[in-house]
Design a protein around this motif. Structure first.
Motif, PDB file in Angstrom:
ATOM      1  N   LYS A  75       0.827  -1.206   0.000  1.00 57.28           N
ATOM      2  CA  LYS A  75       0.000   0.000   0.000  1.00 57.28           C
ATOM      3  C   LYS A  75       0.863   1.259   0.000  1.00 57.28           C
ATOM      4  N   HIS A  81       0.670   4.021  -3.086  1.00 54.31           N
ATOM      5  CA  HIS A  81       0.208   5.400  -2.905  1.00 54.31           C
ATOM      6  C   HIS A  81       1.300   6.407  -3.254  1.00 54.31           C
ATOM      7  N   PRO A 111      -7.354   4.048  -2.149  1.00 59.36           N
ATOM      8  CA  PRO A 111      -7.664   4.790  -0.918  1.00 59.36           C
ATOM      9  C   PRO A 111      -9.119   4.704  -0.479  1.00 59.36           C
ATOM     10  N   TYR A 141      -7.181   5.807 -10.571  1.00 60.02           N
ATOM     11  CA  TYR A 141      -6.160   5.146  -9.753  1.00 60.02           C
ATOM     12  C   TYR A 141      -5.753   3.811 -10.381  1.00 60.02           C
TER      13      TYR A 141
END
Length: 387
Positions: free
Chosen positions: A57, A61, A250, A364
């Protein structure tokens, strides 16, 4: 008949040389990590999956943020210098003819496991050219694999922060105070500091660095952690798995690891600060952001093209401030630490705009090369873990 340890190593080498795609440790129980753990400690093995999930993660990000920064930087360069010829630049890659002065410069402080994984991910998935990535660590001699790629690896934190547009802090909590003392006077006001040091809250970082342009993702793990993360899969490979990638979104609660949605808010204000540092008029910034979320290559969102997403100044600043903001004037420089701790105009926008949430999820996933169908769209969670 059982193989000796030397025979096992020889067998593994032959398998690798043959290029066979299989789990090399699948039938070799004695070579697995779990084989060395006492039975009474097996209950702690879930921490391996949690650690790997957090790593995936974090890298995902950071990579997405750098993609957005690069895209805005290139858009600004094409508008401000129209005579410079460049190929079309999508979020999924860099312009073929981008000049060095226009490219995003990224620095990493810390050459441990996280720093190395982040460097590999940024190199492969943004992708950031090797000459635009630098790593500062107390043991640069351990980074030969990166040096061979053309990445500068040294132990000069001050030089790194003076050079970089974005600095990732991947050091230990015990090392951070000294690092902050060392670099705080060398940080430009437009340099974005992105901290992975979970033990130090963003309010404390602001004091240590005497700097407000700071992003700090905050993760929360559920007790029922999903077994999708694995423990041996490479980060770049994991992010090509649709199930894993969707779990890193997210807005997605999947996977048992959630991200405080205030990070997303801080990320947008960081993009605004990045543009303000380049004296980009706020109207132009809003146009670029709107175009980004209305990109034609987001095929799954075509049904929404009749009502394109369009950001307004009052989505980010108060209505009174927006009313007095002339078209050619940049946005102000925002205190990102305050953005991540308090309500802002964009807080309401994030909560109320389902169109944005849908577009963001598709953008994303598309930025990692995965296009979602309606059936694959993850369940949206707008909840925000406590600060």
């Amino acid at each position: 008949m059982r193989r000796t340890e030397d025979q096992n190593h020889l067998f593994l080498s032959l398998v690798v040389d043959a290029g066979l795609e299989m789990d090399l440790l699948e039938d070799l129980e004695t070579l697995k990590f779990e084989s060395g753990i006492h039975e009474e400690d097996h209950s702690w093995l879930y921490l391996l999956g949690r650690s790997h999930g957090l790593m995936i993660k974090a890298c995902a990000h950071a990579t997405f943020f750098c993609k957005l920064l690069h895209n805005l930087r290139e858009s600004f360069s094409r508008k401000s210098v129209p005579e410079k010829r460049t190929s079309k630049c999508h979020l999924t890659g860099l312009c073929e003819e981008a000049q060095d002065d226009d490219a995003l410069k990224v620095g990493i402080i810390g050459g441990g496991h996280l720093g190395k994984q982040l460097a590999r991910t940024l190199l492969q998935l943004v992708p950031i050219p090797a000459e635009n990535l630098q790593i500062s660590t107390r043991r640069p001699e351990t980074l030969d694999e990166f040096k061979k790629l053309g990445i500068q690896c040294f132990y000069q934190n001050t030089s790194l922060v003076e050079w970089a547009n974005v600095v990732f802090l991947c050091c230990l909590p015990s090392q951070l105070p000294n690092i902050c003392v060392e670099i705080q006077t060398r940080l430009g006001k437009d340099c974005i500091v992105y901290s992975f040091v979970s033990a130090i809250p963003v309010s404390r970082l602001k004091l240590l660095l005497n700097h407000t342009n700071i992003l700090r993702p905050q993760y929360q793990c559920a007790e029922d952690l999903a077994h999708i993360w694995g423990a041996n899969k490479e980060i770049t490979t994991a992010l090509q798995d649709p199930a894993i990638l969707q779990a890193t979104c997210p807005y997605s609660p999947a996977g048992g690891i959630s991200l405080n949605i205030k990070w997303l808010e801080g990320m947008f204000y960081a993009l605004l600060n990045f543009c303000t540092a380049k004296d980009m008029p706020h109207s132009q910034v809003l146009q670029h952001l709107s175009e980004l979320f209305s990109s034609q290559h987001l095929e799954a969102c075509k049904e929404d093209e009749a009502a394109p997403l369009k950001f307004q100044a009052q989505d980010f600043v108060s209505k009174i401030y927006a009313k007095n903001l002339s078209q050619k004037r940049p946005f102000p420089l925002f205190d990102l630490t305050t953005v991540q701790l308090k309500e802002t105009p964009f807080s309401q926008y994030l909560s109320n705009s389902t169109t944005f949430q849908d577009r963001f999820i598709h953008l994303y996933c598309d930025s990692f090369g995965i296009s979602l169908t309606k059936e694959q769209e993850p369940e949206v969670s707008t909840g925000s873990p406590s600060q």
